[in-house]
Motif scaffolding. Structure first.
Motif, PDB file in Angstrom:
ATOM      1  N   THR A   1      -2.129  15.689   5.066  1.00 22.84           N
ATOM      2  CA  THR A   1      -3.503  16.173   5.251  1.00 22.84           C
ATOM      3  C   THR A   1      -4.364  14.969   5.627  1.00 22.84           C
ATOM      4  O   THR A   1      -3.970  13.815   5.399  1.00 22.84           O
ATOM      5  CB  THR A   1      -4.060  16.764   3.941  1.00 22.84           C
ATOM      6  N   PRO A   2      -5.550  15.205   6.155  1.00 27.90           N
ATOM      7  CA  PRO A   2      -6.445  14.079   6.447  1.00 27.90           C
ATOM      8  C   PRO A   2      -6.718  13.235   5.196  1.00 27.90           C
ATOM      9  O   PRO A   2      -6.730  11.998   5.269  1.00 27.90           O
ATOM     10  CB  PRO A   2      -7.720  14.765   6.958  1.00 27.90           C
ATOM     11  N   GLU A   3      -6.890  13.871   4.057  1.00 31.61           N
ATOM     12  CA  GLU A   3      -7.193  13.124   2.825  1.00 31.61           C
ATOM     13  C   GLU A   3      -6.002  12.252   2.410  1.00 31.61           C
ATOM     14  O   GLU A   3      -6.167  11.087   2.044  1.00 31.61           O
ATOM     15  CB  GLU A   3      -7.540  14.093   1.682  1.00 31.61           C
ATOM     16  N   LYS A   4      -4.790  12.835   2.486  1.00 30.39           N
ATOM     17  CA  LYS A   4      -3.604  12.047   2.144  1.00 30.39           C
ATOM     18  C   LYS A   4      -3.446  10.886   3.123  1.00 30.39           C
ATOM     19  O   LYS A   4      -3.077   9.775   2.738  1.00 30.39           O
ATOM     20  CB  LYS A   4      -2.342  12.928   2.161  1.00 30.39           C
ATOM     21  N   PHE A   5      -3.735  11.158   4.397  1.00 32.40           N
ATOM     22  CA  PHE A   5      -3.600  10.080   5.379  1.00 32.40           C
ATOM     23  C   PHE A   5      -4.571   8.944   5.071  1.00 32.40           C
ATOM     24  O   PHE A   5      -4.209   7.773   5.149  1.00 32.40           O
ATOM     25  CB  PHE A   5      -3.825  10.594   6.809  1.00 32.40           C
ATOM     26  N   ASP A   6      -5.791   9.291   4.717  1.00 30.95           N
ATOM     27  CA  ASP A   6      -6.775   8.240   4.410  1.00 30.95           C
ATOM     28  C   ASP A   6      -6.310   7.373   3.244  1.00 30.95           C
ATOM     29  O   ASP A   6      -6.486   6.150   3.249  1.00 30.95           O
ATOM     30  CB  ASP A   6      -8.136   8.866   4.091  1.00 30.95           C
ATOM     31  N   ARG A   7      -5.699   8.013   2.238  1.00 32.82           N
ATOM     32  CA  ARG A   7      -5.190   7.231   1.097  1.00 32.82           C
ATOM     33  C   ARG A   7      -4.040   6.317   1.533  1.00 32.82           C
ATOM     34  O   ARG A   7      -3.983   5.149   1.159  1.00 32.82           O
ATOM     35  CB  ARG A   7      -4.723   8.166  -0.021  1.00 32.82           C
ATOM     36  N   LEU A   8      -3.134   6.878   2.353  1.00 30.59           N
ATOM     37  CA  LEU A   8      -2.013   6.060   2.841  1.00 30.59           C
ATOM     38  C   LEU A   8      -2.503   4.879   3.678  1.00 30.59           C
ATOM     39  O   LEU A   8      -1.997   3.761   3.555  1.00 30.59           O
ATOM     40  CB  LEU A   8      -1.096   6.912   3.723  1.00 30.59           C
ATOM     41  N   LEU A   9      -3.497   5.145   4.496  1.00 36.36           N
ATOM     42  CA  LEU A   9      -4.029   4.086   5.365  1.00 36.36           C
ATOM     43  C   LEU A   9      -4.664   2.987   4.513  1.00 36.36           C
ATOM     44  O   LEU A   9      -4.472   1.784   4.788  1.00 36.36           O
ATOM     45  CB  LEU A   9      -5.045   4.684   6.342  1.00 36.36           C
ATOM     46  N   ALA A  10      -5.396   3.374   3.486  1.00 35.12           N
ATOM     47  CA  ALA A  10      -6.006   2.370   2.603  1.00 35.12           C
ATOM     48  C   ALA A  10      -4.925   1.537   1.933  1.00 35.12           C
ATOM     49  O   ALA A  10      -5.046   0.317   1.814  1.00 35.12           O
ATOM     50  CB  ALA A  10      -6.887   3.067   1.561  1.00 35.12           C
ATOM     51  N   GLU A  11      -3.819   2.196   1.527  1.00 33.25           N
ATOM     52  CA  GLU A  11      -2.709   1.459   0.910  1.00 33.25           C
ATOM     53  C   GLU A  11      -2.090   0.490   1.901  1.00 33.25           C
ATOM     54  O   GLU A  11      -1.811  -0.674   1.578  1.00 33.25           O
ATOM     55  CB  GLU A  11      -1.614   2.422   0.446  1.00 33.25           C
ATOM     56  N   LEU A  12      -1.853   0.988   3.119  1.00 33.97           N
ATOM     57  CA  LEU A  12      -1.264   0.122   4.147  1.00 33.97           C
ATOM     58  C   LEU A  12      -2.121  -1.104   4.388  1.00 33.97           C
ATOM     59  O   LEU A  12      -1.626  -2.225   4.488  1.00 33.97           O
ATOM     60  CB  LEU A  12      -1.138   0.869   5.476  1.00 33.97           C
ATOM     61  N   ARG A  13      -3.423  -0.874   4.490  1.00 29.79           N
ATOM     62  CA  ARG A  13      -4.328  -1.973   4.821  1.00 29.79           C
ATOM     63  C   ARG A  13      -4.511  -2.935   3.652  1.00 29.79           C
ATOM     64  O   ARG A  13      -4.918  -4.077   3.857  1.00 29.79           O
ATOM     65  CB  ARG A  13      -5.670  -1.412   5.288  1.00 29.79           C
ATOM     66  N   SER A  14      -4.206  -2.466   2.444  1.00 31.41           N
ATOM     67  CA  SER A  14      -4.389  -3.361   1.292  1.00 31.41           C
ATOM     68  C   SER A  14      -3.177  -4.254   1.089  1.00 31.41           C
ATOM     69  O   SER A  14      -3.228  -5.230   0.336  1.00 31.41           O
ATOM     70  CB  SER A  14      -4.646  -2.537   0.030  1.00 31.41           C
TER      71      SER A  14
END
Ligand code: FES
Length: 155
Positions: free
Chosen positions: A140-153
């Motif tokens: 989902t868009p929300e799950k993707f945003d969380r994954l992206l934040a994890e990737l970027r961290s």
């Protein structure tokens, strides 16, 4: 140059195979992350093809990159089964979140965004894949945003 010796090694191993071009391109991309444009003359020479023929195959398949990828590669499945459960809306969100289009890399160099046409998990779409190995189902868009934040961290 390291890239050059990698390419020469791959050419030596595969150039005599029938239909060697695609396996060679896959091996080069697997090894280097992309097909360096200056590899084209060597590939053409080894396979007795024109540079235009080699370039034509590289550009025909979106899978092949001509520039180095970002630190991570995100592939969004856009095939039929994932379409039926909303992958196009997801794709729009992902492009917006990364501020880049498909077959491009985010400005910070973190993520290259690619489309893929079936990841083999059609029953649990929409699906995305991160970095060749990690599949994320029912995205989902929300799950993707969380994954992206994890990737970027990650460093
Ligand atoms: S259609 Fe998306 S995984 Fe098969």
């Amino acid at each position: 140059m390291e890239n050059l010796s990698t390419i020469e090694r791959i050419l030596a191993a595969k150039q005599s195979l029938p239909g060697a071009l695609l396996p060679i391109l896959h091996d080069i991309q697997d090894a280097l992350g992309y097909i360096p444009p200056d590899a084209v003359p060597s590939i053409a020479r080894a396979l007795n093809l024109s540079r235009a023929e080699v370039h034509g195959v590289i550009t025909y398949y979106h899978y092949f990159r001509q520039t180095p990828p970002g630190r991570h590669v995100v592939r969004v499945c856009r095939a039929e089964a994932c379409q039926s459960v909303g992958c196009e809306a997801l794709a729009t969100h992902v492009q917006s979140a990364l501020a880049c289009e498909f077959h491009a890399t985010s400005a910070d160099g973190d993520v290259t965004l690619e489309a893929v046409y079936c990841l083999g998990h059609c029953a649990v779409g929409p699906n995305i894949q991160i970095d060749e190995t990690t599949l994320h189902a029912r995205m989902t868009p929300e799950k993707f945003d969380r994954l992206l934040a994890e990737l970027r961290s990650k460093p």
